[in-house]
Design a protein around this motif. Structure first.
Motif, PDB file in Angstrom:
ATOM      1  N   ALA A  33       0.841  -1.206   0.000  1.00 56.60           N
ATOM      2  CA  ALA A  33       0.000   0.000   0.000  1.00 56.60           C
ATOM      3  C   ALA A  33       0.874   1.253   0.000  1.00 56.60           C
ATOM      4  N   ARG A  34       1.884   1.279   0.847  1.00 55.22           N
ATOM      5  CA  ARG A  34       2.796   2.430   0.881  1.00 55.22           C
ATOM      6  C   ARG A  34       3.448   2.640  -0.483  1.00 55.22           C
ATOM      7  N   PHE A  35       3.878   1.531  -1.076  1.00 50.37           N
ATOM      8  CA  PHE A  35       4.562   1.621  -2.366  1.00 50.37           C
ATOM      9  C   PHE A  35       3.648   2.213  -3.438  1.00 50.37           C
ATOM     10  N   LEU A  36       2.419   1.723  -3.520  1.00 53.10           N
ATOM     11  CA  LEU A  36       1.475   2.232  -4.527  1.00 53.10           C
ATOM     12  C   LEU A  36       1.212   3.719  -4.345  1.00 53.10           C
ATOM     13  N   LEU A  37       1.152   4.161  -3.104  1.00 52.38           N
ATOM     14  CA  LEU A  37       0.860   5.558  -2.807  1.00 52.38           C
ATOM     15  C   LEU A  37       2.090   6.459  -2.958  1.00 52.38           C
ATOM     16  N   TYR A  38       3.257   5.822  -3.112  1.00 54.71           N
ATOM     17  CA  TYR A  38       4.516   6.576  -3.160  1.00 54.71           C
ATOM     18  C   TYR A  38       5.180   6.557  -4.542  1.00 54.71           C
ATOM     19  N   ALA A  39       5.120   5.423  -5.230  1.00 59.51           N
ATOM     20  CA  ALA A  39       5.928   5.209  -6.437  1.00 59.51           C
ATOM     21  C   ALA A  39       5.497   6.093  -7.604  1.00 59.51           C
TER      22      ALA A  39
ATOM     23  N   SER B 224      12.283  -3.074  -5.486  1.00 63.22           N
ATOM     24  CA  SER B 224      11.595  -3.618  -4.317  1.00 63.22           C
ATOM     25  C   SER B 224      10.427  -2.694  -3.976  1.00 63.22           C
ATOM     26  N   LEU B 225       9.694  -3.062  -2.940  1.00 67.00           N
ATOM     27  CA  LEU B 225       8.567  -2.245  -2.495  1.00 67.00           C
ATOM     28  C   LEU B 225       8.979  -1.262  -1.393  1.00 67.00           C
ATOM     29  N   TYR B 226      10.265  -1.034  -1.264  1.00 63.83           N
ATOM     30  CA  TYR B 226      10.777  -0.160  -0.204  1.00 63.83           C
ATOM     31  C   TYR B 226      10.301   1.276  -0.387  1.00 63.83           C
ATOM     32  N   VAL B 227       9.887   1.884   0.737  1.00 68.30           N
ATOM     33  CA  VAL B 227       9.520   3.304   0.788  1.00 68.30           C
ATOM     34  C   VAL B 227      10.287   3.920   1.956  1.00 68.30           C
ATOM     35  N   PRO B 228      10.997   5.027   1.747  1.00 66.81           N
ATOM     36  CA  PRO B 228      11.802   5.625   2.821  1.00 66.81           C
ATOM     37  C   PRO B 228      10.955   5.974   4.045  1.00 66.81           C
ATOM     38  N   GLU B 229      11.500   5.702   5.219  1.00 65.02           N
ATOM     39  CA  GLU B 229      10.779   5.977   6.465  1.00 65.02           C
ATOM     40  C   GLU B 229      10.532   7.467   6.682  1.00 65.02           C
ATOM     41  N   ASP B 230      11.398   8.297   6.101  1.00 66.65           N
ATOM     42  CA  ASP B 230      11.233   9.739   6.310  1.00 66.65           C
ATOM     43  C   ASP B 230      10.314  10.386   5.271  1.00 66.65           C
ATOM     44  N   SER B 231       9.697   9.561   4.403  1.00 64.15           N
ATOM     45  CA  SER B 231       8.789  10.115   3.399  1.00 64.15           C
ATOM     46  C   SER B 231       7.437  10.425   4.033  1.00 64.15           C
ATOM     47  N   GLN B 232       6.727  11.352   3.418  1.00 59.50           N
ATOM     48  CA  GLN B 232       5.403  11.723   3.933  1.00 59.50           C
ATOM     49  C   GLN B 232       4.439  10.552   3.862  1.00 59.50           C
ATOM     50  N   VAL B 233       4.520   9.769   2.777  1.00 61.29           N
ATOM     51  CA  VAL B 233       3.629   8.612   2.629  1.00 61.29           C
ATOM     52  C   VAL B 233       3.834   7.637   3.779  1.00 61.29           C
ATOM     53  N   PHE B 234       5.093   7.331   4.087  1.00 61.16           N
ATOM     54  CA  PHE B 234       5.369   6.378   5.171  1.00 61.16           C
ATOM     55  C   PHE B 234       4.784   6.899   6.478  1.00 61.16           C
ATOM     56  N   ARG B 235       5.012   8.159   6.786  1.00 62.49           N
ATOM     57  CA  ARG B 235       4.539   8.722   8.051  1.00 62.49           C
ATOM     58  C   ARG B 235       3.009   8.716   8.129  1.00 62.49           C
ATOM     59  N   LEU B 236       2.352   9.078   7.020  1.00 70.21           N
ATOM     60  CA  LEU B 236       0.892   9.108   7.019  1.00 70.21           C
ATOM     61  C   LEU B 236       0.300   7.712   7.209  1.00 70.21           C
TER      62      LEU B 236
ATOM     63  N   ALA C 133      -3.279   7.912   8.746  1.00 65.31           N
ATOM     64  CA  ALA C 133      -3.774   9.235   8.358  1.00 65.31           C
ATOM     65  C   ALA C 133      -3.714   9.498   6.858  1.00 65.31           C
ATOM     66  N   HIS C 134      -3.383   8.496   6.057  1.00 65.56           N
ATOM     67  CA  HIS C 134      -3.292   8.734   4.620  1.00 65.56           C
ATOM     68  C   HIS C 134      -4.697   8.761   4.016  1.00 65.56           C
ATOM     69  N   PRO C 135      -5.039   9.801   3.287  1.00 65.11           N
ATOM     70  CA  PRO C 135      -6.413   9.933   2.757  1.00 65.11           C
ATOM     71  C   PRO C 135      -6.772   8.897   1.707  1.00 65.11           C
ATOM     72  N   ASP C 136      -5.767   8.238   1.110  1.00 67.02           N
ATOM     73  CA  ASP C 136      -6.043   7.278   0.036  1.00 67.02           C
ATOM     74  C   ASP C 136      -5.889   5.828   0.489  1.00 67.02           C
ATOM     75  N   LEU C 137      -5.816   5.626   1.804  1.00 67.41           N
ATOM     76  CA  LEU C 137      -5.733   4.278   2.359  1.00 67.41           C
ATOM     77  C   LEU C 137      -6.867   4.067   3.347  1.00 67.41           C
ATOM     78  N   LYS C 138      -7.630   3.003   3.119  1.00 66.89           N
ATOM     79  CA  LYS C 138      -8.728   2.638   4.007  1.00 66.89           C
ATOM     80  C   LYS C 138      -8.427   1.265   4.597  1.00 66.89           C
ATOM     81  N   VAL C 139      -8.414   1.174   5.917  1.00 64.68           N
ATOM     82  CA  VAL C 139      -8.154  -0.098   6.595  1.00 64.68           C
ATOM     83  C   VAL C 139      -9.409  -0.518   7.335  1.00 64.68           C
TER      84      VAL C 139
END
Length: 354
Positions: free
Chosen positions: A60-66, A76-88, A93-99
């Motif tokens: 999910a993080r990757f799709l919202l970031y890549a 890989s599906l790696y997303v940096p920890e300091d990115s806004q997507v990772f933090r959200l 709190a990410h508006p495009d992710l529903k859990v």
């Protein structure tokens, strides 16, 4: 990435940066995305606690970031920890992710809402005591429609994670089925399941399948060293051996003293017909003091029987005991029978054949 030491909360799936032992599963998702052939619904299945939710959040993080214009650059599906997507995502709190998962019971949900309103955070003990509903409610499923009715924040993907779809009753499962039948564009549904064969066939048929395998003992041990660095090496190895390839179970076993229970089970059963009733009664009293203790002991007992069937002097009798034990625990659950007596009866039947 080296083993290192985990930061607080890192093994929580939405915050977890580490996924070991599932490189093939990660590659399957990445390759589907890179080739622009990504199915809109994925059934991610496998034993509980092996990393299914961690993979779902990772993807999910990757799709919202890549950047889709640079597909071939990702390995890989790696997303940096300091990115806004990772933090959200980590902070839900990410508006495009529903859990979607089981909510708290009505009473305990009021406690949470009151704490939020009063600005007083619940303590760790209070949070642990909160109880969740038996099922994901149909009203909760309907919130997905509201989520999908809105455009994504940047015309990108919208991701829904259901953890787990096993927790749905008939009404909520049918509500999900309607969404799977007509998914909106650039929407992906990640359905986590511990027991996919129990799902509606129509749900299974509408999803791409990603079956994750249990972890090997070396990988579990590596993760235990990361998440529980205080554990002595012999404990790490023993936990890795009895957890059935599940780092989630290994962590629970470590925190609940499962190795001690497992060892005492072995001692009781090894005594065979010469068992001491006082020891057996003391063991049962101690391990039915609350539901968590009872279910942990139940799981460890079934694990012990399964591991010792081949070594038994009477394999057929041991297999029969396994079947009787499963039946006894199931009946105790369905009929609300006395847990102490159920455990005592099961142990007595096992000792009789040793």
């Amino acid at each position: 990435m080296g083993e290192g030491v985990a930061s607080p909360g890192e093994c929580v799936p939405r915050k977890n940066t580490v996924l070991l032992g599932h490189e093939a599963a990660e590659k399957m998702l990445l390759d589907a995305w890179k080739s622009n052939s990504l199915h809109n619904s994925w059934l991610i299945s496998g034993t509980e606690g092996i990393g299914k939710a961690t993979l779902a959040y990772r993807f999910a993080r990757f799709l919202l970031y890549a950047d889709e214009k640079q597909r071939e650059s990702y390995q890989s599906l790696y997303v940096p920890e300091d990115s806004q997507v990772f933090r959200l995502v980590a902070n839900d709190a990410h508006p495009d992710l529903k859990v979607l998962e089981r909510d708290y019971t009505e009473t305990d949900r009021k406690k949470v809402l009151k704490a939020i309103k009063d600005g007083e955070a619940l303590s760790d003990d209070e949070l642990k005591s909160l109880k969740k509903s038996a099922f994901i409610r149909v009203d909760d499923v309907r919130t997905i429609n509201e989520f999908l009715s809105k455009k994504s924040s940047n015309d990108g993907w919208r991701v829904v994670i259901i953890d787990s779809i096993d927790d749905m009753n008939v009404s909520s499962a049918n509500a999900i089925l309607k969404i799977l039948e007509e998914p909106p564009l650039k929407t992906i549904m990640l359905l986590i399941s511990h027991q996919p064969n129990r799902l509606l066939p129509t749900i299974r048929s509408r999803c791409a399948k990603l079956n994750m395998q249990p972890l090997d003992e070396t990988t579990v041990a590596s993760l235990l060293r990361r998440y529980r660095p205080e554990l002595a090496e012999p404990l790490v190895k023993n936990l890795a051996h009895i957890c059935s390839g599940s780092i989630g179970k290994a962590l629970i076993f470590a925190d609940k003293g499962a190795l001690d229970i497992y060892e005492r089970l072995g001692q009781l059963i090894a005594a065979g017909k010469k068992f001491k009733l006082a020891d057996m009664l003391a063991f049962c009293d101690e391990n039915v003091k609350d539901e968590d203790s009872y279910y942990l002991t139940q799981e460890l007992l079934l694990k012990y029987i399964a591991e010792n069937i081949k070594a038994s002097r009477d394999m057929e009798a041991m297999i029969e005991v396994w079947e009787k034990t499963v039946k006894a625990f199931d009946e105790a659950e369905r009929l609300n029978l006395d847990k102490r007596q159920t455990l005592l009866n099961v142990l007595y039947e096992i000792c009789k054949i040793n």
